[in-house]
Scaffold this motif. Structure first.
Motif, PDB file in Angstrom:
ATOM      1  N   VAL A 728       0.832  -1.196   0.000  1.00 14.61           N
ATOM      2  CA  VAL A 728       0.000   0.000   0.000  1.00 14.61           C
ATOM      3  C   VAL A 728       0.870   1.252   0.000  1.00 14.61           C
ATOM      4  O   VAL A 728       0.549   2.247  -0.666  1.00 14.61           O
ATOM      5  CB  VAL A 728      -0.953  -0.026   1.208  1.00 14.61           C
ATOM      6  N   ASP A 729       1.969   1.230   0.742  1.00 15.21           N
ATOM      7  CA  ASP A 729       2.889   2.377   0.720  1.00 15.21           C
ATOM      8  C   ASP A 729       3.400   2.646  -0.690  1.00 15.21           C
ATOM      9  O   ASP A 729       3.429   3.800  -1.146  1.00 15.21           O
ATOM     10  CB  ASP A 729       4.074   2.106   1.665  1.00 15.21           C
ATOM     11  N   PHE A 730       3.805   1.590  -1.378  1.00 13.12           N
ATOM     12  CA  PHE A 730       4.305   1.768  -2.744  1.00 13.12           C
ATOM     13  C   PHE A 730       3.191   2.242  -3.681  1.00 13.12           C
ATOM     14  O   PHE A 730       3.437   3.037  -4.589  1.00 13.12           O
ATOM     15  CB  PHE A 730       4.923   0.462  -3.241  1.00 13.12           C
ATOM     16  N   PHE A 731       1.982   1.759  -3.445  1.00 14.01           N
ATOM     17  CA  PHE A 731       0.874   2.210  -4.280  1.00 14.01           C
ATOM     18  C   PHE A 731       0.638   3.705  -4.098  1.00 14.01           C
ATOM     19  O   PHE A 731       0.398   4.442  -5.068  1.00 14.01           O
ATOM     20  CB  PHE A 731      -0.392   1.429  -3.931  1.00 14.01           C
ATOM     21  N   GLU A 732       0.698   4.183  -2.837  1.00 13.54           N
ATOM     22  CA  GLU A 732       0.520   5.610  -2.593  1.00 13.54           C
ATOM     23  C   GLU A 732       1.632   6.421  -3.241  1.00 13.54           C
ATOM     24  O   GLU A 732       1.395   7.507  -3.790  1.00 13.54           O
ATOM     25  CB  GLU A 732       0.479   5.873  -1.083  1.00 13.54           C
ATOM     26  N   ILE A 733       2.838   5.893  -3.223  1.00 16.81           N
ATOM     27  CA  ILE A 733       3.942   6.600  -3.880  1.00 16.81           C
ATOM     28  C   ILE A 733       3.696   6.669  -5.386  1.00 16.81           C
ATOM     29  O   ILE A 733       3.940   7.703  -6.026  1.00 16.81           O
ATOM     30  CB  ILE A 733       5.278   5.882  -3.564  1.00 16.81           C
ATOM     31  N   TRP A 734       3.199   5.568  -5.955  1.00 20.17           N
ATOM     32  CA  TRP A 734       2.907   5.562  -7.398  1.00 20.17           C
ATOM     33  C   TRP A 734       1.814   6.583  -7.738  1.00 20.17           C
ATOM     34  O   TRP A 734       1.908   7.306  -8.717  1.00 20.17           O
ATOM     35  CB  TRP A 734       2.482   4.153  -7.811  1.00 20.17           C
ATOM     36  N   VAL A 735       0.779   6.651  -6.894  1.00 23.45           N
ATOM     37  CA  VAL A 735      -0.274   7.635  -7.128  1.00 23.45           C
ATOM     38  C   VAL A 735       0.290   9.046  -7.043  1.00 23.45           C
ATOM     39  O   VAL A 735      -0.065   9.932  -7.840  1.00 23.45           O
ATOM     40  CB  VAL A 735      -1.423   7.435  -6.115  1.00 23.45           C
ATOM     41  N   ALA A 736       1.176   9.293  -6.086  1.00 24.23           N
ATOM     42  CA  ALA A 736       1.787  10.621  -5.967  1.00 24.23           C
ATOM     43  C   ALA A 736       2.578  10.968  -7.229  1.00 24.23           C
ATOM     44  O   ALA A 736       2.533  12.112  -7.714  1.00 24.23           O
ATOM     45  CB  ALA A 736       2.684  10.666  -4.735  1.00 24.23           C
ATOM     46  N   PRO A 755      -0.289   7.923 -19.486  1.00 26.79           N
ATOM     47  CA  PRO A 755      -0.505   6.482 -19.265  1.00 26.79           C
ATOM     48  C   PRO A 755       0.745   5.643 -19.457  1.00 26.79           C
ATOM     49  O   PRO A 755       1.042   4.756 -18.641  1.00 26.79           O
ATOM     50  CB  PRO A 755      -1.594   6.136 -20.293  1.00 26.79           C
ATOM     51  N   THR A 756       1.493   5.906 -20.524  1.00 24.00           N
ATOM     52  CA  THR A 756       2.712   5.129 -20.759  1.00 24.00           C
ATOM     53  C   THR A 756       3.734   5.374 -19.669  1.00 24.00           C
ATOM     54  O   THR A 756       4.350   4.438 -19.128  1.00 24.00           O
ATOM     55  CB  THR A 756       3.292   5.490 -22.134  1.00 24.00           C
ATOM     56  N   ALA A 757       3.915   6.673 -19.314  1.00 22.02           N
ATOM     57  CA  ALA A 757       4.874   6.985 -18.259  1.00 22.02           C
ATOM     58  C   ALA A 757       4.457   6.400 -16.921  1.00 22.02           C
ATOM     59  O   ALA A 757       5.296   5.937 -16.134  1.00 22.02           O
ATOM     60  CB  ALA A 757       5.040   8.510 -18.150  1.00 22.02           C
ATOM     61  N   ALA A 758       3.144   6.389 -16.645  1.00 20.75           N
ATOM     62  CA  ALA A 758       2.674   5.838 -15.375  1.00 20.75           C
ATOM     63  C   ALA A 758       2.953   4.346 -15.280  1.00 20.75           C
ATOM     64  O   ALA A 758       3.361   3.843 -14.221  1.00 20.75           O
ATOM     65  CB  ALA A 758       1.171   6.119 -15.222  1.00 20.75           C
ATOM     66  N   ILE A 759       2.734   3.616 -16.384  1.00 26.05           N
ATOM     67  CA  ILE A 759       2.990   2.166 -16.353  1.00 26.05           C
ATOM     68  C   ILE A 759       4.481   1.890 -16.236  1.00 26.05           C
ATOM     69  O   ILE A 759       4.908   0.981 -15.496  1.00 26.05           O
ATOM     70  CB  ILE A 759       2.398   1.514 -17.609  1.00 26.05           C
ATOM     71  N   LEU A 760       5.297   2.672 -16.930  1.00 21.24           N
ATOM     72  CA  LEU A 760       6.749   2.485 -16.801  1.00 21.24           C
ATOM     73  C   LEU A 760       7.203   2.765 -15.379  1.00 21.24           C
ATOM     74  O   LEU A 760       8.031   2.024 -14.819  1.00 21.24           O
ATOM     75  CB  LEU A 760       7.472   3.401 -17.795  1.00 21.24           C
ATOM     76  N   CYS A 761       6.680   3.847 -14.754  1.00 17.28           N
ATOM     77  CA  CYS A 761       7.042   4.139 -13.365  1.00 17.28           C
ATOM     78  C   CYS A 761       6.551   3.042 -12.433  1.00 17.28           C
ATOM     79  O   CYS A 761       7.253   2.648 -11.481  1.00 17.28           O
ATOM     80  CB  CYS A 761       6.454   5.486 -12.944  1.00 17.28           C
TER      81      CYS A 761
END
Length: 868
Positions: A728-736, A755-761
């Motif tokens: 969950v911590d990593f998910f919150e970081i990804w959302v940030a 979208p592409t950058a988000a999936i790569l991150c």
């Protein structure tokens, strides 16, 4: 591909058999999987795929005639009658297809007759009409005196025009194709004499000799039409013979049911190469003829069930010999099957429905415009189901790609069952992903980044012993493959492209069929499959006999061949179908990607007034501000304020509502996307307002994310660490990170790259997450908490994977608890791996517990140190 149910005589029987066999096969597959304890995650998709494959195989060719007739009807409406329907079955659809082909042939003939009649009129009327007009113009202008000679020439042209119109009218009536004959007895000698007298009255300097054998030969015919045919034959002979010579008309009985009439002249004769052409319209126009007389003669002969041909004259006599052969008693109704100039078939039609006669090649009319979305005769119904959104850009079958997917499935079936997570899993995942990406036509920096991240994700199975990391890496790798083979520019595009992968199993069924039967290789494929099955069967039988007869040979067999039982074999078949089918579906999506239009939503219609979006978004912003103010008051007031205001301890307070905060941050991104879609950007003021409001909302969202991470940190310190909380911590970081991307995109209002950058991150975060060894990290934090507070959840430590064994082995837990946790958790089942299931985490765990006597540990661990 012909349908396996082609012999069925009813469409209802075919549909019933299709449904029954498909359900039976699906039931057998599902039952076999369940009885062999195969996981439902494999049983359900494999059963669906097998049922669809059987349905496609059984239904192949069933509806092809209907689609072909639809296409042919649309072409016929535009003037193209060349389409023909292939129907090999015996059901109602095949009967309809044959009837449609017969109708198309009749319509083609009628259309060709119409075209030829127009050509006849325009061609033949032009010459006499032009000559007559020239004569009249000369007489009107005074160039030619209106004397007897000029008027005679004009009369001759008008008579020729009248005769031509009469012949055209007769021929057009014959072109109707179906004629009723008014049969009556005809004395041949009298008919020939009347025709001879008509020729003599026309003033031709040609005599006619009549021979009839027997002299009282009487036949049945329609007198007017028979006289027309004989007159045309005699007139043709008279025009091609020298003046003062004789034309012979010789009639005789040829058999008990037929008679013949020979017309022999003494002209130049007919070359063999031209003997068929003279019976065509305008086959000859020499000696003042119209070129229609012999065509009419042949039609009259065919209407009576006979024929007329040009033959070689007797040796020693020159000229031409035309023979009219007719039955003594023709049928009252004759349907000619040929147009003028084509021979009528001499043999009677067969009892069975005749095969459709292919027309002469004729160019398609230019008025028929090709339609790229019109399904042709060979296009299956699945193409119409997906329509314009997913047309096949490469329709040719690719047997090599199907074989590649089957080989990858076989590799997975051979390596994965009965093995722990290790090198084998990394090898299969890497092979499958590489096969899909390399078959895509896209080449860009994104593809290379996907391949690099994919290599790291595939390596997780070899580096980490935590099996739950494998599904996470597979899901992330799947999203990477999606953005590598499909140009996604929106969140909807990501979902559409991801959904297109499993749907490819249905969309690609026709392509799979073409691949298996391409270029006549279906027989070869069947021969190869049969050879493989027989070879494996022989190897199993003789191998089992020799293995039971000799212990050393049996030992070799055990080393080389895995231990196969019925359950094990069924499980391997499911693994083969799952990995092979998933790889083949991905390859099809790479070869025939879904259209870009299907990956983007239609352009949104902006609202008219700014307050329409500003009011709801403003309320969301106000809610965020209120929440952040409450967080600030709790932080400033401390534990006492929280307890007095809520009655909760601070630990309970920070635990409360964490899931809601996670959902709220994700929903905020949806609010931003919807607002950016509907808000007006007509002028600079609208754009500035949109940037300010959404920018403020994104900043507040980052503050809420920071609050959520802080609350999770406090909660973990109070109640312990788990891998789920770490996720969950990593998910919150990804959302940030995504929120920060949205802030950057708001500067230029260009966010198609998000979208592409988000999936790569996200993939990079998964690699970081796996790289930090989450089970070992969580175990270490819980043991550090134990050293500080004396609290630890031993049951949870037992649930961790072998990755946590080195940390627990060197921990400061009491010896009995440490041995108990290792013996019943991370240190259990660490038997030696074979080379294909070697794993770094398990290898370190074996090294860590090598000097510990885990057999002395009890069945259960003490719970004195466990926390809630």
């Amino acid at each position: 591909m012909s349908s396996p149910l082609a012999r069925a005589s009813s469409l209802k029987v075919k549909l019933g058999a299709l449904v029954g066999i498909s359900v039976l096969v699906a039931t057998v597959v599902a039952t076999a999987g369940a009885s062999s304890r195969v996981t439902p995650w494999l049983v359900v998709p494999v059963t669906i795929a097998v049922a669809l494959g059987v349905t496609q195989w059984l239904a192949s060719g069933m509806t092809a005639p209907l689609r072909a007739m639809t296409s042919a009807t649309q072409r016929m409406a535009k003037g193209d009658y060349t389409a023909r329907i292939d129907a090999t079955g015996n059901d109602e659809v095949a009967d309809l297809a044959r009837a449609f082909t017969s109708m198309a042939t009749d319509l083609r003939d009628a259309d060709q007759h119409r075209r030829e009649l127009i050509a006849t009129v325009s061609h033949e009327l032009r010459t006499p009409a032009a000559a007559l007009r020239a004569l009249l113009e000369n007489m009107a202008d005074g160039v030619t005196a209106p004397d007897e000679s000029a008027l005679g020439a004009a009369l001759h042209q008008s008579e020729r025009l009248s005769d031509l119109l009469g012949e055209l009218l007769s021929l057009s009536r014959l072109d109707a194709g179906l004629a009723d004959l008014r049969l009556e007895p005809v004395l041949v000698s009298r008919l020939l004499a009347e025709v001879r007298d008509e020729l003599a009255a026309s003033g031709r300097d040609v005599s006619t000799q009549i021979r009839v054998t027997p002299s009282d030969l009487t036949v049945h015919a329609e007198t007017a039409r028979l006289r027309q045919a004989v007159s045309n034959l005699l007139d043709n002979a008279a025009r091609h013979t020298a003046p003062g010579t004789t034309v012979v008309l010789a009639a005789r009985r040829a058999s008990e049911s037929a008679w013949e009439l020979d017309v022999l002249d003494h002209g130049p004769g007919i070359p063999p190469a031209d003997r068929e052409r003279i019976f065509e319209r305008f086959g000859t126009a020499s000696a003042g003829g119209t070129g229609l007389g012999l065509a009419i003669a042949r039609w009259v002969a065919e209407l009576h069930g006979g024929s007329v041909v040009a033959l070689d004259p007797d040796p020693g006599s020159g000229g031409a010999l035309l023979r009219l052969a007719l039955p003594l008693k023709p049928p009252p109704r004759v349907h000619p099957e040929s147009i003028a100039g084509e021979r009528m078939p001499s043999a009677p039609p067969p009892a069975a429905p005749p095969a459709p006669r292919e027309p002469a090649p004729r160019p398609i009319p230019t008025s028929v415009a090709p339609n790229p979305y019109l399904r042709g005769p060979s296009e299956p119904v699945i193409d119409g189901l997906f329509g314009k959104l997913w047309p096949e850009t490469q329709t040719a079958g690719r047997p090599g790609l199907v074989a590649l997917a089957a080989a990858i499935g076989a590799l997975a079936a051979l390596l994965l069952p009965d093995r722990n997570v290790g090198i084998a899993w990394s090898l299969v995942l890497l092979t499958s992903g590489t096969a899909i990406v390399l078959n895509s036509r896209r080449r860009s920096p994104v593809v290379w980044a996907v391949m690099a991240l994919g290599l790291g994700l595939a390596a997780i199975a070899t580096v980490r012993a935590a099996e739950w990391l494998v599904p996470l890496s597979m899901l992330t790798g799947g999203l990477l493959i999606v953005i590598a083979i499909a140009p996604v520019t929106s969140v909807w595009g990501v979902f559409a492209a991801a959904a297109a992968w499993p749907v490819s199993g249905l969309r690609g069924l026709p392509w799979l069929g073409r691949s298996l039967s391409r270029s006549g290789r279906s027989a070869r494929t069947f021969a190869i499959a049969r050879t493989v099955v027989l070879s494996v069967l022989a190897l199993v039988i003789f191998g089992a006999l020799f293995a039971s007869a000799d212990a050393i040979f049996g030992h070799w067999v055990d080393v080389l061949i895995p231990d196969l039982t019925v359950d094990n074999l069924i499980a391997r078949l499911f693994v083969w179908a799952a990995f092979g089918g998933l790889t083949l579906a991905g390859i099809y999506l790479a070869v025939n990607p879904i259209r870009d239009e299907a990956l983007d939503l239609p352009a949104g219609r902006p609202v008219r007034h700014s307050w329409e979006w500003l009011v709801p978004v403003g309320l969301v912003v106000a809610t965020y501000i209120g929440f952040i103010a409450a967080q600030a008051s709790a932080w400033l007031g401390g534990h006492d304020y929280v307890q007095s205001a809520t009655g909760l301890t601070y630990a309970d307070y920070v635990h409360q509502g964490f899931g809601q905060l996670t959902v709220a941050t994700a929903l905020t991104l949806a609010v931003v996307a919807l607002t950016a879609r509907k808000a007006s950007r007509a002028d600079e003021g609208d754009r500035l307002l949109l940037r300010a409001v959404l920018g403020l909302l994104c900043v507040l969202t980052l503050a809420v994310v920071a609050s959520a991470l802080w609350r999770m940190h406090l909660y973990q310190q109070a109640f312990g660490y788990t891998t789920l909380r770490l996720i969950v911590d990593f998910f919150e970081i990804w959302v940030a990170l995504i929120v920060i991307m949205v802030l950057i995109a708001g500067i230029s209002f260009s966010g198609k790259w998000i979208p592409t950058a988000a999936i790569l991150c996200g993939a990079a975060l998964v690699l970081v997450f796996a790289g930090m060894n989450p089970d070992a990290w969580v175990a270490q934090r819980n043991l550090d908490r134990y050293a500080t507070t004396g609290k630890v959840d031993l049951n949870y430590l037992r649930s961790l994977s072998a990755d946590a064994a080195p940390v627990i082995a060197r921990s400061n837990l009491p010896q009995p608890d440490r041995l108990c946790v290792l013996a019943h958790g991370p240190g259990a089942n660490l038997t030696g791996d074979d080379p294909l299931e070697w794993n770094l985490g398990r290898s370190r765990a074996r090294t860590a517990v090598a000097g510990l006597d885990l057999s002395a540990a009890g069945r259960g661990c003490e719970t004195a140190y466990s926390s809630d």
